[in-house]
Design a protein around this motif. Structure first.
Motif, PDB file in Angstrom:
ATOM      1  N   UNK A 155      -0.199  -4.793  -1.202  1.00  0.00           N
ATOM      2  CA  UNK A 155      -0.113  -4.889   0.222  1.00  0.00           C
ATOM      3  C   UNK A 155       1.426  -4.387   0.933  1.00  0.00           C
ATOM      4  N   UNK A 156       1.635  -3.655   1.936  1.00  0.00           N
ATOM      5  CA  UNK A 156       2.765  -3.147   2.193  1.00  0.00           C
ATOM      6  C   UNK A 156       3.679  -4.544   2.511  1.00  0.00           C
ATOM      7  N   UNK A 157       4.975  -4.339   2.006  1.00  0.00           N
ATOM      8  CA  UNK A 157       6.068  -5.457   2.467  1.00  0.00           C
ATOM      9  C   UNK A 157       6.944  -4.585   3.355  1.00  0.00           C
ATOM     10  N   UNK A 158       7.931  -5.187   4.060  1.00  0.00           N
ATOM     11  CA  UNK A 158       8.996  -4.568   4.675  1.00  0.00           C
ATOM     12  C   UNK A 158      10.056  -4.232   3.667  1.00  0.00           C
TER      13      UNK A 158
ATOM     14  N   UNK B 290       1.063  -8.079  -4.787  1.00  0.00           N
ATOM     15  CA  UNK B 290      -0.021  -7.016  -5.645  1.00  0.00           C
ATOM     16  C   UNK B 290      -1.019  -7.736  -6.300  1.00  0.00           C
ATOM     17  N   UNK B 291      -2.392  -7.519  -6.237  1.00  0.00           N
ATOM     18  CA  UNK B 291      -3.418  -8.239  -7.164  1.00  0.00           C
ATOM     19  C   UNK B 291      -4.354  -7.142  -7.770  1.00  0.00           C
TER      20      UNK B 291
ATOM     21  N   UNK C 132      -4.798  -5.888   9.947  1.00  0.00           N
ATOM     22  CA  UNK C 132      -3.737  -5.960  10.549  1.00  0.00           C
ATOM     23  C   UNK C 132      -2.703  -5.399   9.618  1.00  0.00           C
ATOM     24  N   UNK C 133      -3.035  -5.071   8.172  1.00  0.00           N
ATOM     25  CA  UNK C 133      -2.016  -4.746   7.395  1.00  0.00           C
ATOM     26  C   UNK C 133      -2.586  -3.124   6.668  1.00  0.00           C
TER      27      UNK C 133
ATOM     28  N   UNK D 201      -2.290   7.021  -0.706  1.00  0.00           N
ATOM     29  CA  UNK D 201      -1.603   7.153   0.513  1.00  0.00           C
ATOM     30  C   UNK D 201      -1.931   5.434   1.282  1.00  0.00           C
ATOM     31  N   UNK D 202      -1.210   5.208   2.252  1.00  0.00           N
ATOM     32  CA  UNK D 202      -1.430   3.922   2.867  1.00  0.00           C
ATOM     33  C   UNK D 202      -2.919   3.773   3.396  1.00  0.00           C
TER      34      UNK D 202
END
Ligand SMILES: *[C@@H]1O[C@H](CO)[C@@H](O)[C@H](O)[C@H]1NC(C)=O
Ligand SMILES: *[C@@H]1O[C@H](CO)[C@@H](O)[C@H](O)[C@H]1NC(C)=O
Ligand SMILES: *[C@@H]1O[C@H](CO)[C@@H](O)[C@H](O)[C@H]1NC(C)=O
Ligand SMILES: *[C@@H]1O[C@H](CO)[C@@H](O)[C@H](O)[C@H]1NC(C)=O
Ligand SMILES: *[C@@H]1O[C@H](CO)[C@@H](O)[C@H](O)[C@H]1NC(C)=O
Length: 484
Positions: free
Chosen positions: A376-379, A407-408, A439-440, A465-466
Motif C-alpha cells: 500500500x502507498x505510504x506518504x 506490505x502483505x 481510497x488507496x 505501476x500504481x
C-alpha cells in the motif's frame, strides 16, 4: 501303396535332401589363422562378412590332434557370430586340425562345414598377421588399454585403414585364457570404454575394422590389460560446491609420477526460461593444465545450477596419452535472474484488478514459490522491495475489512505461476487475497524464491505501476474489462 511304404519313402527323401545341403554348402573362412597367446593357449580367428550375420547365428570350431577321428569325437567350442575364440591346454609341438561349422538361422541341423586346417603348435606358430597387408599395418598400428576404474577399461588405438572402406570398429574382449569373447561396436573413433568388467581380472582385447562391405578386417594384435586403475588419478571427488565454483580433489596415479594433470570440463543445461520455453545449452569444453604435484583444484567462473562433466587425466613425462577419469557435478542454485514488472490489465467488476504476472527464468535453479506482494502507498519513503523480509511478510495477518498500511502477501504459487491474477479475487496458496481499498493506491511485486541446501534465495520483480480501484488515481489509463 501301404502307409508303411509311404512313410519309408518319405524318410529316404529327407535323408537324401539333408545330405545334399551338407555336401553343397562348403564354408570357406577367410584368413583362418592360429596364434599362440601363451604356451598353453591358442587364439583362433578368421574373417567373416558382417552383413551375413543375420543369417549366421554362430560357429562351432572343431579341433583335434587326430584328424582321422570322426568329427563328432573332436573337441569343439561353440561361439557366437564373432569369428574369434581361444582354445586352452594345448600341447606345444603337436599338430592340431581344425574345422569350422556355421550355425545358421533357418537351417535345421548342421550348417556348412569348412575344409580342414592344420597347424603345428610351436612357439613359432604362424602368426595371424603374416600376410603383407597386415604386416605393414602392424608396424604402424597400435592398440592400448588401461583401467579407468575397478570395473572399466579404456581402449585406444590407431589403425591404418582406408577411410573410404571402413565404417567403424569392433572391439573383442574376454577374460584372459577363456574362450568367451564379448564385443562392442563403435563408430569411427579412436577410443572406447569397456564397462562391467571383473575387478582385478586380466582381459585380452583385440580390435578389427568393420568395412563398408560388412567385413571384419585389419585385426590388430591382441593385448592384455588388468582391471586395476594405475594410470589415472584416483579417488576423484568434488567438494565445496557453490553456484559458481567447485573443488576437485584426487590422489596421484600409482604407476607413474605425472608431470601435469589435464582437466577438461563441459556442461549441458536444460531449463525453462522466463517465457516458459525449454532451453537447452551446451557449454564449450574448457581445458586446464595443472602441476603434477597438485592434488586439489578449484574450478571457477561456473554457471549456477549446471551439470558439469569433468575429465581429469595424468600426463606422464613423455606426454603420451593416458585415459581420463570422469565425474559429474552440479553447481548450486542461485537467485533467479531479474524479472519484468507485473502489468496492470484492468479493473474487473469494479472492485478487482487483474494483473499480468511475470515469470522467473529457471536458469539458476527451479523456483520453489512465488509470492505476490501488495504494497500500500505510504506518504513516507519509497522503499526497495527487498527490505521486506519474507519472514516479516509471512507474519503479517489482517482481519477482513481492516485498513492495511504495510506490505502483505496476497497469494502464493508453488512453482507454476499463472499468467494473470486477480487482486481482491479468489485466494491462492493459503493467503488472504484482501479486497483493495478504493481510497488507496497500491503497487505490486512478485517474489520468486529458490530453496537451496544453504538457505532460501529470492529475486523480486520491479514494482508495478500504481494501482487503484479509482481510475482517477491511476497513472496509466485502464482498459475496461469484463470477465467472461
Ligand atoms: C610355459 O610358460 C611358463 C611361464 O609363462 C613356463 O614356466 C613354462 O615352463 C612354459 N612351458 C613350456 C612347455 O614352455
Ligand atoms: C580333447 O581335449 C582333451 C583335453 O585337452 C584331450 O585330452 C583330448 O585328446 C582331446 N580330444 C581330441 C579328440 O583331440
Ligand atoms: C622355442 O622352443 C624351443 C624348445 O622347444 C626353445 O629352445 C626356444 O628357445 C623357444 N623359443 C622361444 C622364442 O621361446
Ligand atoms: C594378470 O597378469 C599378470 C601379468 O601377466 C599376472 O601377474 C597376474 O597374476 C594375472 N592376474 C590374474 C588375475 O590372472
Ligand atoms: C571426457 O572423456 C570422454 C571419453 O572418455 C569424452 O567422450 C568426453 O568428451 C570428455 N569430456 C570432456 C569435457 O573432455
Amino acid at each position: 501303396m501301404t502307409y508303411l511304404l509311404k512313410a519309408v519313402l518319405c524318410v529316404i527323401i529327407l535323408v537324401v535332401k539333408s545330405r545334399t545341403i551338407e555336401d553343397s554348402l562348403i564354408y570357406t573362412p577367410k584368413n583362418f589363422c592360429v596364434r599362440l597367446t601363451t604356451n598353453k593357449t591358442a587364439l583362433i580367428q578368421w574373417v567373416e562378412p558382417v552383413t551375413i550375420r543375420t543369417e549366421i547365428m554362430g560357429y562351432t570350431l572343431y579341433y583335434t590332434r587326430d584328424a582321422e577321428l570322426p568329427l563328432k569325437e573332436w573337441n569343439s567350442t561353440t561361439i557366437g557370430n564373432s569369428p574369434l575364440t581361444t582354445i586352452r591346454d594345448i600341447e606345444l609341438g603337436q599338430v592340431y586340425s581344425f574345422r569350422v561349422q556355421v550355425r545358421s538361422l533357418g537351417l535345421d541341423g548342421p550348417g556348412p562345414l569348412s575344409d580342414l586346417y592344420h597347424f603345428k603348435m610351436s612357439n613359432r606358430s604362424r602368426s595371424c598377421y603374416d600376410h603383407p597387408k597386415t604386416l605393414q599395418i602392424k608396424t604402424l598400428n597400435f592398440l592400448r588399454a588401461s583401467a579407468t576404474s575397478h570395473k572399466s577399461v579404456e581402449v585406444w588405438w590407431n589403425l591404418m585403414y582406408d577411410p573410404h572402406h571402413v565404417t567403424g570398429f569392433q572391439i573383442f574382449y574376454g577374460l584372459e585364457g577363456s574362450n568367451n569373447w564379448k564385443y562392442k561396436l563403435v563408430g569411427l573413433t579412436q577410443s572406447a570404454e569397456l564397462t562391467g568388467l571383473e575387478e582385478g581380472a586380466n582381459y585380452t582385447i583385440t580390435i578389427a575394422a568393420v568395412t563398408i562391405s560388412g567385413m571384419l578386417d585389419y585385426y590388430s594384435q591382441e593385448i592384455t590389460v588388468k582391471v586395476q586403475p594405475e594410470d589415472v588419478p584416483l579417488n576423484l571427488k568434488v567438494s565445496d560446491i557453490r553456484p559458481d565454483s567447485m573443488i576437485l580433489e584426487w590422489s596421484p596415479p600409482t604407476r607413474f609420477y605425472p608431470v601435469k594433470y589435464k582437466i577438461a570440463y563441459d556442461a549441458v543445461k536444460d531449463f525453462i526460461d522466463s517465457t516458459g520455453i525449454r532451453q537447452h545449452f551446451r557449454y564449450e569444453t574448457t581445458e586446464e593444465y595443472v602441476d603434477g604435484g597438485i592434488k586439489a583444484y578449484a574450478l571457477r567462473n561456473l554457471m549456477p545450477y549446471t551439470n558439469y562433466n569433468i575429465n581429469i587425466s595424468a600426463i606422464p613425462i613423455d606426454y603420451s596419452y593416458r585415459p581420463a577419469v570422469k565425474i559429474t557435478a552440479r553447481t548450486d542454485m542461485a537467485a533467479p535472474n531479474p524479472m519484468t514488472k507485473p502489468d496492470i490489465f484492468g479493473v474487473i467488476n469494479g472492485d478487482n484488478i487483474q494483473i499480468l504476472l511475470p515469470k522467473a527464468s529457471e536458469e539458476y535453479g527451479p523456483v520453489s514459490y512465488y509470492y505476490v506482494v501488495v504494497v500500500p502507498e505510504t506518504p513516507y519513503v519509497d522503499l526497495p522491495s527487498k527490505i521486506f523480509s519474507t519472514e516479516e511478510l509471512l507474519e503479517n495477518e489482517w482481519e477482513e475489512g481492516e485498513d492495511i498500511n504495510t506490505p502483505y502477501i496476497t497469494a502464493k504459487f508453488s512453482g507454476k505461476i499463472p499468467y494473470a491474477f486477480i487482486l481482491g479475487g479468489p485466494d491462492h496458496g493459503g493467503f488472504k487475497n484482501h479486497k483493495l481499498n478504493s481510497k488507496k493506491r497500491y503497487r505490486v511485486f512478485l517474489r520468486a524464491v529458490v530453496i537451496t541446501p544453504n538457505g532460501d534465495l529470492f529475486t523480486d520483480s520491479p514494482y508495478s505501476d500504481y494501482i487503484s480501484l479509482d481510475s482517477n488515481k491511476m497513472k496509466t489509463k485502464l482498459q475496461p474489462f469484463n470477465v467472461i
